[in-house]
Motif scaffolding. Structure first.
Motif, PDB file in Angstrom:
ATOM      1  N   THR A 145      37.095  49.681  46.463  1.00  0.00           N
ATOM      2  CA  THR A 145      37.545  50.596  45.852  1.00  0.00           C
ATOM      3  C   THR A 145      38.672  49.574  44.811  1.00  0.00           C
ATOM      4  OG1 THR A 145      37.335  52.922  47.074  1.00  0.00           O
ATOM      5  CG2 THR A 145      38.806  52.473  45.027  1.00  0.00           C
ATOM      6  N   VAL A 148      40.958  54.118  35.432  1.00  0.00           N
ATOM      7  CA  VAL A 148      38.667  53.508  35.940  1.00  0.00           C
ATOM      8  C   VAL A 148      39.717  53.580  37.476  1.00  0.00           C
ATOM      9  CG1 VAL A 148      37.332  52.237  35.441  1.00  0.00           C
ATOM     10  CG2 VAL A 148      39.153  52.628  33.743  1.00  0.00           C
ATOM     11  N   THR A 183      35.889  57.311  35.296  1.00  0.00           N
ATOM     12  CA  THR A 183      37.011  56.556  33.675  1.00  0.00           C
ATOM     13  C   THR A 183      37.553  58.108  33.869  1.00  0.00           C
ATOM     14  OG1 THR A 183      35.671  55.154  33.240  1.00  0.00           O
ATOM     15  CG2 THR A 183      37.892  55.320  32.062  1.00  0.00           C
ATOM     16  N   ALA A 215      36.805  52.862  40.203  1.00  0.00           N
ATOM     17  CA  ALA A 215      35.339  52.291  40.457  1.00  0.00           C
ATOM     18  C   ALA A 215      34.904  52.273  41.865  1.00  0.00           C
ATOM     19  CB  ALA A 215      35.275  50.995  40.073  1.00  0.00           C
ATOM     20  N   THR A 267      31.626  54.859  39.069  1.00  0.00           N
ATOM     21  CA  THR A 267      32.761  54.542  37.670  1.00  0.00           C
ATOM     22  C   THR A 267      33.316  56.148  37.000  1.00  0.00           C
ATOM     23  OG1 THR A 267      31.886  51.986  37.875  1.00  0.00           O
ATOM     24  CG2 THR A 267      34.072  52.808  36.279  1.00  0.00           C
TER      25      THR A 267
END
Length: 301
Positions: free
Chosen positions: A184, A213, A222, A215, A220
């Motif tokens: 992460t 953000v 945002t 990921a 992902t």
């Protein structure tokens, strides 16, 4: 005849020097786009609500490293929609960071847009450009020259400026911090800019962008909040979230949704939701599809 021979020899020699001192590459891309839409605006004068668009673009890039370790790069690009090599930029980088010019600037690097689909397939156009502050877009202006710091344990910042002949100079700045734990990565981003207007008595346009953000593996997420304001004219705040997921090496799906409100106009609201996919048919050939559903309410539109 001798003059022609001398000119040709000089050109070949110059080309040899350029190729020896820099890595030069040429790339090209071609796009065919079909768009179809429906809305509550009447079709008049033989117009319809679908269109074709074709674009071919070329980019020439060059890079080199000096004897003292500076990395220098530049590019010029042509977009078929304009028909000219009217996009360019260059940068100088070292242990101190990167100084960027024109298209290689980084003054707005840390702004956050959440329109993660291959395209925004809406057709929001109004008499006033100010009404098109879409929720998934960031509204910072690019700089003419910028400074980007090196990455210091996950932290970076940038500064940018545009100097014009009038009062509409622009200054920008931004920063981000990234941290990784296992699979992460979390990144916090912030950017802001202020653009002057035509006269000294007019009001500047201010914009901010805040992003978060996440990921994890092939996914992902945002989150973004973008603002744009100009005195008593408008004060927009757009909140949106976007997500992408890589299903395979060939297929990526994406979606976003958000809304914009105006603190100066209680009737103003824009909502926009997009769904998209990008599929690689074969390396170098890609198909993408985007669907949007949008709505605009305003006292004047």
């Amino acid at each position: 005849m001798r003059k022609v021979l001398f000119a040709t020899t000089a050109l070949v020699a110059l080309g040899g020097v350029s190729a020896a001192s820099a890595d030069i590459s040429v790339s090209a891309a071609n796009e065919f786009k079909y768009k179809s839409w429906s809305d509550n605006t009447a079709e008049t004068g033989g117009t319809n609500k679908n269109s074709f668009a074709n674009t071919t673009s070329y980019k020439i890039s060059a890079s080199t490293v000096t004897d003292n370790g500076l990395s220098m790069s530049s590019y010029t690009a042509q977009d078929g929609s304009t028909g000219a090599f009217d996009d360019m930029g260059f940068s100088i980088a070292g242990d101190f960071g990167t100084i960027g010019f024109a298209g290689s600037e980084a003054g707005d690097k840390f702004a956050t847009a959440t329109d993660v689909t291959p395209d925004e397939a809406n057709t929001l156009t109004t008499a006033s450009a100010a009404l098109t502050a879409l929720p998934a877009d960031e509204h910072l202006d690019a700089a003419d020259i910028s400074y980007l710091s090196p990455n210091i344990s996950g932290f970076q910042f940038s500064l940018g400026v545009t100097d014009t002949a009038g009062y509409n100079d622009t200054s920008s700045m931004g920063a981000q911090y990234s941290m990784t734990s296992g699979d992460t990565t979390v990144t916090i981003k912030y950017a802001t800019s202020e653009k002057g207007v035509a006269t000294s008595s007019a009001t500047a346009i201010e914009a901010t962008s805040l992003g978060l953000v996440f990921a994890y593996g092939d996914t992902t997420v945002t989150l973004g909040q973008n603002t744009k304001s100009m005195g008593s004219s408008y004060d927009y705040t757009g909140d949106a979230v976007g997500i992408t997921h890589k299903m395979s090496d060939s297929l990526t799906i994406s979606a976003y949704t958000g809304s914009t409100e105006d603190a100066k106009d209680s009737t103003h609201e824009i909502s926009d939701t997009g769904l998209g996919l990008a599929y690689t048919i074969t390396p170098g050939l890609k198909l993408s599809v985007t669907h949007n559903d949008w709505d605009l309410k305003d006292a004047s539109a």
